[in-house]
Design an enzyme around this catalytic site. Structure first.
Site, PDB file in Angstrom:
ATOM      1  CG  HIS A   1      -2.861   2.539  -1.770  1.00  0.00           C
ATOM      2  ND1 HIS A   1      -2.886   2.594  -0.393  1.00  0.00           N
ATOM      3  CD2 HIS A   1      -3.937   1.791  -2.116  1.00  0.00           C
ATOM      4  CE1 HIS A   1      -3.927   1.909   0.068  1.00  0.00           C
ATOM      5  NE2 HIS A   1      -4.578   1.394  -0.957  1.00  0.00           N
TER       6      HIS A   1
ATOM      7  CG  ASN B   1       1.122  -3.679  13.379  1.00  0.00           C
ATOM      8  OD1 ASN B   1       1.486  -2.883  14.232  1.00  0.00           O
ATOM      9  ND2 ASN B   1       0.353  -3.347  12.363  1.00  0.00           N
TER      10      ASN B   1
ATOM     11  CG  ASP C   1       7.842   3.966   0.660  1.00  0.00           C
ATOM     12  OD1 ASP C   1       8.017   2.935  -0.021  1.00  0.00           O
ATOM     13  OD2 ASP C   1       7.621   3.932   1.890  1.00  0.00           O
TER      14      ASP C   1
ATOM     15  CB  CYS D   1      -3.103  14.512 -16.900  1.00  0.00           C
ATOM     16  SG  CYS D   1      -4.362  15.710 -17.335  1.00  0.00           S
TER      17      CYS D   1
ATOM     18  CD  GLN E   1      -2.374  -1.286   2.778  1.00  0.00           C
ATOM     19  OE1 GLN E   1      -3.389  -0.686   3.102  1.00  0.00           O
ATOM     20  NE2 GLN E   1      -1.703  -2.042   3.617  1.00  0.00           N
ATOM     21  CG  ASN E   2       4.156   1.281   2.304  1.00  0.00           C
ATOM     22  OD1 ASN E   2       3.087   1.538   2.862  1.00  0.00           O
ATOM     23  ND2 ASN E   2       5.107   0.577   2.866  1.00  0.00           N
TER      24      ASN E   2
HETATM   25  N1  APR Z   1       6.898  -2.123  12.216  1.00  0.00           N
HETATM   26  C1  APR Z   1       5.720  -2.700  11.885  1.00  0.00           C
HETATM   27  N2  APR Z   1       4.552  -2.059  11.977  1.00  0.00           N
HETATM   28  C2  APR Z   1       4.572  -0.789  12.438  1.00  0.00           C
HETATM   29  C3  APR Z   1       5.752  -0.135  12.794  1.00  0.00           C
HETATM   30  C4  APR Z   1       6.959  -0.860  12.677  1.00  0.00           C
HETATM   31  N3  APR Z   1       8.115  -0.314  13.000  1.00  0.00           N
HETATM   32  N4  APR Z   1       5.430   1.123  13.196  1.00  0.00           N
HETATM   33  C5  APR Z   1       4.104   1.237  13.090  1.00  0.00           C
HETATM   34  N5  APR Z   1       3.575   0.091  12.623  1.00  0.00           N
HETATM   35  C6  APR Z   1       2.189  -0.224  12.331  1.00  0.00           C
HETATM   36  C7  APR Z   1       1.186   0.523  13.153  1.00  0.00           C
HETATM   37  O1  APR Z   1       0.934  -0.180  14.368  1.00  0.00           O
HETATM   38  C8  APR Z   1      -0.021   0.524  12.235  1.00  0.00           C
HETATM   39  O2  APR Z   1      -0.804  -0.634  12.451  1.00  0.00           O
HETATM   40  O3  APR Z   1       1.963   0.166  11.004  1.00  0.00           O
HETATM   41  C9  APR Z   1       0.597   0.478  10.833  1.00  0.00           C
HETATM   42  C10 APR Z   1       0.504   1.764  10.062  1.00  0.00           C
HETATM   43  O4  APR Z   1      -0.832   2.048   9.862  1.00  0.00           O
HETATM   44  P1  APR Z   1      -1.318   3.186   8.844  1.00  0.00           P
HETATM   45  O5  APR Z   1      -0.562   4.475   9.118  1.00  0.00           O
HETATM   46  O6  APR Z   1      -2.786   3.185   8.912  1.00  0.00           O
HETATM   47  O7  APR Z   1      -0.784   2.688   7.448  1.00  0.00           O
HETATM   48  P2  APR Z   1      -1.431   1.666   6.421  1.00  0.00           P
HETATM   49  O8  APR Z   1      -2.069   0.511   7.097  1.00  0.00           O
HETATM   50  O9  APR Z   1      -0.367   1.420   5.411  1.00  0.00           O
HETATM   51  O10 APR Z   1      -2.550   2.570   5.766  1.00  0.00           O
HETATM   52  C11 APR Z   1      -3.198   2.090   4.651  1.00  0.00           C
HETATM   53  O11 APR Z   1      -4.353   4.131   4.279  1.00  0.00           O
HETATM   54  O12 APR Z   1      -3.995   6.327   4.618  1.00  0.00           O
HETATM   55  C12 APR Z   1      -4.177   5.363   3.641  1.00  0.00           C
HETATM   56  O13 APR Z   1      -3.426   5.181   1.438  1.00  0.00           O
HETATM   57  C13 APR Z   1      -2.959   5.280   2.759  1.00  0.00           C
HETATM   58  O14 APR Z   1      -1.680   3.362   2.085  1.00  0.00           O
HETATM   59  C14 APR Z   1      -2.311   3.994   3.193  1.00  0.00           C
HETATM   60  C15 APR Z   1      -3.493   3.182   3.689  1.00  0.00           C
END
Ligand code: APR
Length: 247
Positions: free
Chosen positions: A119, A213, A104, A127, A101-102
């Site tokens: 994503h 996680n 980067d 555009c 979903q990243n």
């Molecule tokens: N190692 C593993 N997991 C971690 C770490 C780490 N060092 N640090 C934080 N986390 C976990 C957090 O506990 C959380 O559950 O990573 C997760 C990050 O959650 P989000 O910020 O919600 O990211 P994500 O799940 O990728 O979001 C999904 O939502 O905002 C939209 O499009 C955006 O791609 C994103 C999607």
């Protein structure tokens, strides 16, 4: 030892492995997760208020500037041991798919090859009017710049809230999640659909599902194994054990 040998053995024998990653996998590279507080200049904005077509229509310059800031940040960081461990795992698994979903691009920079970007990617531009990927444009000082083909405004090639995910990436992700022996869910809050459905689909189709996680998510109580902790610590150790046990 993360998993006792009896539990590691089915993983080590897996031929088809699918991995879903989220922002947590890049946290230790210094990329703030989506739900972390924004800092500095952007502290007063919530991503949900910037990453939408509505926000872009309302204030395209603000949204472009926010992404320009994030693009700079991503360009300055490096893949971490979690990204590298997944690239290494790919080399020992016959059918390996990484769904992220990243936006980067850090998985590819770490050496991962078979990556499905659900994503989009922050380093690409498209555009807003015609959805066409654009690789060069004239810098006139106007922000955002304009599409060289139609004159529409340019935007990052990422999926915003309220937008649908790109095909065929989504159908490939569904297919790889329902046809795998092992599914790893790494660093994702498992709340944003449709990606959040993938580990549950894998479970329904009989896969071993491992969650990595530090915090609990809606998947935690259902996963076959939960390895709580930062991905950059847990994944290298898991891959080391996996290699050691591989037949
Ligand atoms: N190692 C593993 N997991 C971690 C770490 C780490 N060092 N640090 C934080 N986390 C976990 C957090 O506990 C959380 O559950 O990573 C997760 C990050 O959650 P989000 O910020 O919600 O990211 P994500 O799940 O990728 O979001 C999904 O939502 O905002 C939209 O499009 C955006 O791609 C994103 C999607």
């Amino acid at each position: 030892m993360l998993l006792p040998p009896a539990r590691l053995d089915p993983l080590a024998r897996a031929r088809r492995v699918t991995v879903l990653t989220g922002a947590g996998v890049s946290a230790e590279s210094g990329v703030p997760t989506f739900r972390d507080a924004q800092t500095g200049l952007w502290a007063n904005f919530r991503p949900e208020e910037l990453a939408t077509p509505r926000a872009f229509r309302h204030n395209p310059r603000l949204v472009w500037d926010w992404y320009a800031w994030r693009r700079d940040l991503v360009a300055r960081v490096e893949p971490n041991p979690a990204h590298r461990a997944l690239a290494e795992l790919e080399t020992i698994i016959p059918e390996f798919t990484l769904v992220t979903q990243n936006v980067d691009g850090l998985h590819q920079r770490a050496g991962s090859r078979n990556v499905i970007e659900l994503h989009g990617n922050i380093s690409r531009t498209k555009c807003f009017d015609e959805d066409r990927v654009v690789t060069s444009w004239k810098e006139t000082g106007e922000i955002p710049p304009r599409c060289p083909h139609c004159g529409g405004l340019l935007r990052p090639d990422v999926v915003w809230f309220e937008e649908s995910l790109p095909e065929p990436a989504l159908s490939q992700a569904f297919e790889r999640s329902t046809h795998c022996d092992v599914f790893l869910s790494v660093g994702t809050s498992t709340v944003v659909q449709p990606a959040a459905a993938l580990p549950f689909m894998a479970l329904e189709h009989g896969a071993i599902v491992v969650e990595i996680n530090p915090d609990a998510t809606p998947l935690t109580s259902r996963a076959t194994h939960v390895l709580p902790g930062p991905a950059a610590e847990v994944l290298p150790e898991l891959v080391r054990q996996w290699r050691a046990e591989a037949p």
